[in-house]
Design an enzyme around this catalytic site. Structure first.
Site, PDB file in Angstrom:
ATOM      1  N   LYS A  76       0.853  -1.199   0.000  1.00 47.77           N
ATOM      2  CA  LYS A  76       0.000   0.000   0.000  1.00 47.77           C
ATOM      3  C   LYS A  76       0.886   1.244   0.000  1.00 47.77           C
ATOM      4  CE  LYS A  76      -3.821   1.869   2.808  1.00 47.77           C
ATOM      5  NZ  LYS A  76      -4.682   1.600   3.972  1.00 47.77           N
ATOM      6  N   SER A 151      -9.438   1.270   3.075  1.00 43.34           N
ATOM      7  CA  SER A 151      -8.672   2.065   2.137  1.00 43.34           C
ATOM      8  C   SER A 151      -7.582   1.291   1.398  1.00 43.34           C
ATOM      9  CB  SER A 151      -8.033   3.256   2.867  1.00 43.34           C
ATOM     10  OG  SER A 151      -7.157   2.809   3.878  1.00 43.34           O
ATOM     11  N   SER A 175      -9.259  -1.027   7.173  1.00 43.45           N
ATOM     12  CA  SER A 175      -8.755  -0.874   5.810  1.00 43.45           C
ATOM     13  C   SER A 175      -8.098  -2.091   5.180  1.00 43.45           C
ATOM     14  CB  SER A 175      -7.786   0.297   5.746  1.00 43.45           C
ATOM     15  OG  SER A 175      -8.539   1.468   5.649  1.00 43.45           O
TER      16      SER A 175
HETATM   17  N1  GLN Z   1     -12.758   3.407   6.876  1.00 42.37           N
HETATM   18  C1  GLN Z   1     -12.024   3.743   8.041  1.00 42.37           C
HETATM   19  C2  GLN Z   1     -11.756   5.218   8.077  1.00 42.37           C
HETATM   20  O1  GLN Z   1     -11.921   5.864   7.107  1.00 42.37           O
HETATM   21  C3  GLN Z   1     -10.788   2.928   8.176  1.00 42.37           C
HETATM   22  C4  GLN Z   1      -9.632   3.409   7.414  1.00 42.37           C
HETATM   23  C5  GLN Z   1      -8.359   2.646   7.699  1.00 42.37           C
HETATM   24  O2  GLN Z   1      -8.391   1.585   8.328  1.00 42.37           O
HETATM   25  N2  GLN Z   1      -7.247   3.231   7.272  1.00 42.37           N
HETATM   26  O3  GLN Z   1     -11.347   5.720   9.057  1.00 42.37           O
END
Ligand code: GLN
Length: 473
Positions: A76, A151, A175
């Site tokens: 990532k 994400s 994410s």
């Molecule tokens: N969807 C969650 C957020 O936007 C998790 C994002 C993540 O784990 N980086 O905070």
């Protein structure tokens, strides 16, 4: 070849039946064939450089080389790398080159992995659909009109479409787990502190975790053995010894107790997801586990607690991109990130901090206690991953609240610091993947692997290939 497991690939390499050069060539041909449509990468390494690295690996391979020696992988774009730019999915860092590598990158490189590229993501990790990227929005290989989840959406696509045998994601509130579920791969959110965060672009420092994404639980267990461990550069990394996680890939879960929190199956959960999770229970029962109902009364406040804390921390972490250092670029924060910075700053400001931030911290402690109590009477908890199936691209980004609710089942696990494994568990009527989440006690990754591995011995959901690959043939 890239459809084979890490262990199989390593054995074939050892027997010299295949070479690293072959694997790297296959990786690039998959990327060239598919990624113009899928957009799973933000940056891909120069092919000739990767091939040179592979040649070196083929030459220097020893009989005791580690299991990922000579295997290509993706990461990532939330981790800094010396050789490739790091964007965190944001145009603000479009030309950023780090002078050092994140610890996880160093560890994988030392073990012989060949980094191929940096995966697409919601900027700064802000999102659950990967639509909040400043690059092209990635597409779900099971249905090109739909989101990948986020994400770490790009990493999930790279693994699901067999571009790379594995990838590294980041999980602050779901994410790794959300896109793993939506793209039909296996993903692990580690116990907070199990893997060093050094070199990870911070979203919310008390919640961020670094974890592997792969085709099977078996693969995940080998990866964690390499990634985990204390790091002098990360004061929150644990000194607990790293276990040989692959030794958990056997045995039995007979007599083990699985808890089903009753609050997880209420309002807001897609009926097809509910049905899939309840069906998976039968597999565990067949394996000898006992199912009981448990309760997490404060779970209903989970999303609010998660967002108060995550956004407070992100407003502080992103404060470094100020106009002194970044000039006009600072104005390039996306609408979603701007909203998050504003809300976080508000929750921390004088006069409101007691009512918002501090209250959220108190509730976080209560949640930790409730999870601990539940995990005293059972070995693991079973849950859905997301409340909804992958939505059509455009739907989620136009409905920010829906985006936040996607973290219902995942965010509280980060608040608690516990580990959670996601595995494929079935498909909806429209052939969209549905995953299952298994949550354990802190540092019980081995036990989660055992549950997941045995489940994958009984089922073949994780072996199903996405529609885009079937259409290729
Ligand atoms: N969807 C969650 C957020 O936007 C998790 C994002 C993540 O784990 N980086 O905070």
């Amino acid at each position: 070849m890239l459809n084979k497991s890490i262990k199989e690939l390593s054995e074939l390499l050892n027997k010299k039946e295949i070479s690293s050069v072959d694997l790297v060539k296959e990786t690039y041909s998959q990327i060239e064939k598919l990624d113009q449509k899928l957009h799973s990468f933000i940056t891909v390494k120069d092919k000739n450089i990767a091939l040179k690295e592979a040649e070196g690996k083929d030459k220097n391979r020893k009989s005791d080389s580690l299991i990922i020696y000579g295997l290509p992988f993706a990461i990532k774009d939330a981790y800094v790398t010396k050789d490739l730019r790091t964007t965190a999915g944001s145009i603000i860092l479009n030309d950023y080159h780090s002078p050092y590598n994140a610890t996880v990158v160093e560890k994988l490189a030392k073990a012989g992995g060949i980094l191929i590229g940096k995966n697409n993501m919601d900027n700064w990790g802000h999102g659950a659909s990967n639509e909040n990227t400043n690059y092209e929005v990635p597409h779900n290989p099971w249905d090109m009109e739909r989101i990948t989840g986020g994400s770490s959406g790009g990493s999930a696509v790279a693994v699901a479409t067999r571009m790379t045998p594995f990838a590294i994601g980041e999980d602050t509130g779901g994410s790794i787990r959300n896109p793993s579920s939506m793209c039909n791969i296996s993903g692990l959110k580690v116990t907070y502190g199990r893997v060093s965060r050094y070199g990870a672009i911070a979203y919310a420092s008390s919640l961020d975790t670094v974890g592997p994404m792969a085709k099977s639980v078996e693969d995940l267990s080998y990866l964690l053995e390499i990634m985990a461990g204390h790091d002098d550069y990360d004061a929150t990394s644990s000194r607990l010894p790293v276990e040989k996680y692959s030794k958990y890939l056997s045995g039995s879960i007979k007599g083990k107790i699985i808890g089903l929190p009753k609050e997880f199956f209420g309002e807001g959960l897609d009926p097809e997801i509910k049905k899939t999770v309840l069906t998976a229970i039968k597999v565990f029962e067949k394996l000898g586990a006992k199912i009981i109902e448990v309760s997490l009364p404060h779970f209903v406040y989970g999303v609010s607690i998660y967002y108060l804390i995550a956004l407070s921390e992100t407003s502080s972490n992103l404060g470094r991109y100020d106009s002194f250092r970044f000039g006009d670029k600072r104005d390039l924060f996306s609408n979603e990130s701007t909203r998050r910075i504003l809300l976080g700053t508000y929750a921390l400001s004088a006069g409101y901090a007691d009512k918002l931030y501090k209250k959220a911290q108190k509730l976080r402690t209560i949640l930790i206690q409730e999870y601990e109590e539940a995990l005293k009477i059972c070995d693991v908890l079973l849950s859905p991953v997301t409340p909804s199936l992958p939505s059509k691209i455009g739907e989620m980004i136009s409905d920010p609240l829906k985006n936040l609710l996607e973290d219902l089942y995942t965010g509280t696990v980060n608040l608690v610091g516990a580990p959670a494994l996601v595995i494929p568990a079935g498909f909806s009527e429209k052939n969209l993947p549905i995953g299952l989440q298994i949550v354990g006690k802190k540092f019980s990754e081995g036990e989660l692997f055992q549950f997941g591995y045995l489940y994958q011995q009984e089922t073949d959901w994780h072996k199903r290939l996405p529609t885009i690959l079937k259409n290729e043939k």
